[in-house]
Design a protein around this motif. Structure first.
Motif, short mmCIF file in Angstrom:
data_model
loop_
_atom_site.label_atom_id
_atom_site.label_comp_id
_atom_site.label_asym_id
_atom_site.label_seq_id
_atom_site.Cartn_x
_atom_site.Cartn_y
_atom_site.Cartn_z
N LYS A 27 -22.20 -64.95 -66.90
CA LYS A 27 -23.58 -65.07 -66.38
C LYS A 27 -24.18 -66.41 -66.79
O LYS A 27 -24.81 -67.09 -65.97
CB LYS A 27 -24.43 -63.92 -66.89
CG LYS A 27 -25.84 -63.96 -66.36
CD LYS A 27 -26.67 -62.79 -66.86
CE LYS A 27 -28.08 -62.93 -66.32
NZ LYS A 27 -29.01 -62.02 -66.95
N GLN A 28 -23.96 -66.83 -68.03
CA GLN A 28 -24.48 -68.12 -68.49
C GLN A 28 -23.81 -69.28 -67.75
O GLN A 28 -24.48 -70.24 -67.38
CB GLN A 28 -24.26 -68.27 -70.00
CG GLN A 28 -25.12 -67.33 -70.83
CD GLN A 28 -24.78 -67.45 -72.31
OE1 GLN A 28 -23.62 -67.55 -72.69
NE2 GLN A 28 -25.83 -67.43 -73.14
N GLU B 6 -17.58 -56.92 -71.97
CA GLU B 6 -19.02 -57.13 -71.80
C GLU B 6 -19.47 -58.48 -72.33
O GLU B 6 -20.34 -59.12 -71.73
CB GLU B 6 -19.80 -56.00 -72.46
CG GLU B 6 -19.71 -54.72 -71.65
CD GLU B 6 -20.68 -53.66 -72.12
OE1 GLU B 6 -21.73 -53.99 -72.68
OE2 GLU B 6 -20.37 -52.48 -71.90
N SER B 7 -18.89 -58.95 -73.43
CA SER B 7 -19.29 -60.27 -73.94
C SER B 7 -18.88 -61.36 -72.95
O SER B 7 -19.59 -62.36 -72.79
CB SER B 7 -18.70 -60.53 -75.32
OG SER B 7 -17.29 -60.58 -75.26
N ASN C 142 -17.89 -69.68 -75.76
CA ASN C 142 -19.34 -69.53 -75.65
C ASN C 142 -19.89 -70.71 -74.85
O ASN C 142 -19.17 -71.66 -74.56
CB ASN C 142 -20.00 -69.42 -77.03
CG ASN C 142 -19.73 -70.63 -77.90
OD1 ASN C 142 -20.01 -71.75 -77.50
ND2 ASN C 142 -19.15 -70.41 -79.07
N PHE D 228 -18.70 -60.88 -69.65
CA PHE D 228 -19.66 -60.79 -68.54
C PHE D 228 -20.90 -61.63 -68.87
O PHE D 228 -21.43 -62.33 -68.02
CB PHE D 228 -20.09 -59.34 -68.27
CG PHE D 228 -19.06 -58.48 -67.58
CD1 PHE D 228 -18.14 -59.02 -66.70
CD2 PHE D 228 -19.03 -57.12 -67.80
CE1 PHE D 228 -17.19 -58.22 -66.05
CE2 PHE D 228 -18.10 -56.31 -67.17
CZ PHE D 228 -17.18 -56.86 -66.30
N SER D 229 -21.35 -61.56 -70.12
CA SER D 229 -22.52 -62.35 -70.54
C SER D 229 -22.23 -63.84 -70.47
O SER D 229 -23.06 -64.63 -70.01
CB SER D 229 -22.94 -61.98 -71.97
OG SER D 229 -23.36 -60.64 -72.02
N LEU D 230 -21.04 -64.24 -70.94
CA LEU D 230 -20.67 -65.65 -70.87
C LEU D 230 -20.58 -66.10 -69.41
O LEU D 230 -21.05 -67.17 -69.06
CB LEU D 230 -19.33 -65.88 -71.59
CG LEU D 230 -18.76 -67.29 -71.52
CD1 LEU D 230 -19.75 -68.32 -72.08
CD2 LEU D 230 -17.43 -67.36 -72.26
N GLU E 64 -25.35 -69.37 -64.29
CA GLU E 64 -26.70 -69.92 -64.31
C GLU E 64 -26.72 -71.42 -64.52
O GLU E 64 -27.61 -72.12 -64.04
CB GLU E 64 -27.52 -69.23 -65.41
CG GLU E 64 -27.86 -67.79 -65.09
CD GLU E 64 -28.45 -67.02 -66.27
OE1 GLU E 64 -28.44 -67.54 -67.41
OE2 GLU E 64 -28.91 -65.88 -66.04
#
Length: 186
Positions: free
Chosen positions: A49-50, A42-43, A18, A45-47, A53
């Protein structure tokens, strides 16, 4: 060719699950996470993205137990570098290799690492991934996770054209290799 080996590695690879795990990253480190099945995609992909960023360099490792599906000019194929899944059997979902590579490249993954082994199917996965990266001019580099520097001999120059005729030249090399010991894959 990019080479990360126990004999020379300018940055550490630190496993993250995370964004808070990134607090332990030093300036000379890459974050990495390991994908082991389709349900976690998918989880991650979210990580990713963070991490993107927050401008954190990271690598995506596709574990050797992953069962892949990929598409080559409208034909769908399924394969896995593993031949023996043990008592649990083959995983239920396929990780869509094309989509996963393109998504992580879009999310600025520095490296996409395949722990695919040196089997015929493992080399086929590497060939396809490298052809995809070359075809779309991706900034992400495709690395093969290897047991030792000796595996570089086999991967440095392969007739990938026999695996991916429409997407690659007759001979192609992969972007690089990384020794598994650097990723705590012992």
């Amino acid at each position: 060719m990019i080479i990360f080996s126990r004999f020379h590695c300018d940055k550490d690879f630190v496993r993250v699950t995370n964004i808070k795990d990134c607090d332990k990253l030093g300036a000379g480190s890459y974050a990495f996470f390991r994908i082991q099945n389709e349900s976690s995609l998918e989880s991650f992909f979210s990580l990713a993205k963070q991490l993107c960023e927050n401008e954190i360099d990271y690598a995506v490792v596709f574990d050797k137990k992953v069962f892949f599906s990929y598409m080559d000019y409208g034909n769908e194929y399924s394969l896995s570098p593993m031949t023996d899944y043990g008592r649990f059997g083959k995983p239920d979902g396929h990780v869509p290799l094309n989509a996963a590579i393109l998504m992580f490249a879009k999310l600025n993954a520095r490296f996409i690492i395949l722990d695919s082994g040196m089997s015929q199917d493992g080399i086929k996965l590497l060939a396809f991934a490298q052809s995809l990266a070359n075809y779309y001019l991706l900034d992400s580099k495709i690395l093969a996770a290897v047991d030792s520097y000796r595996d570089m001999q086999r991967l440095s120059f392969i007739d990938f054209g026999s695996f991916c005729n429409k997407m690659s030249s007759e001979f192609i090399g992969i972007d690089g290799v990384i020794e598994k010991s650097l990723l705590e894959m012992i």
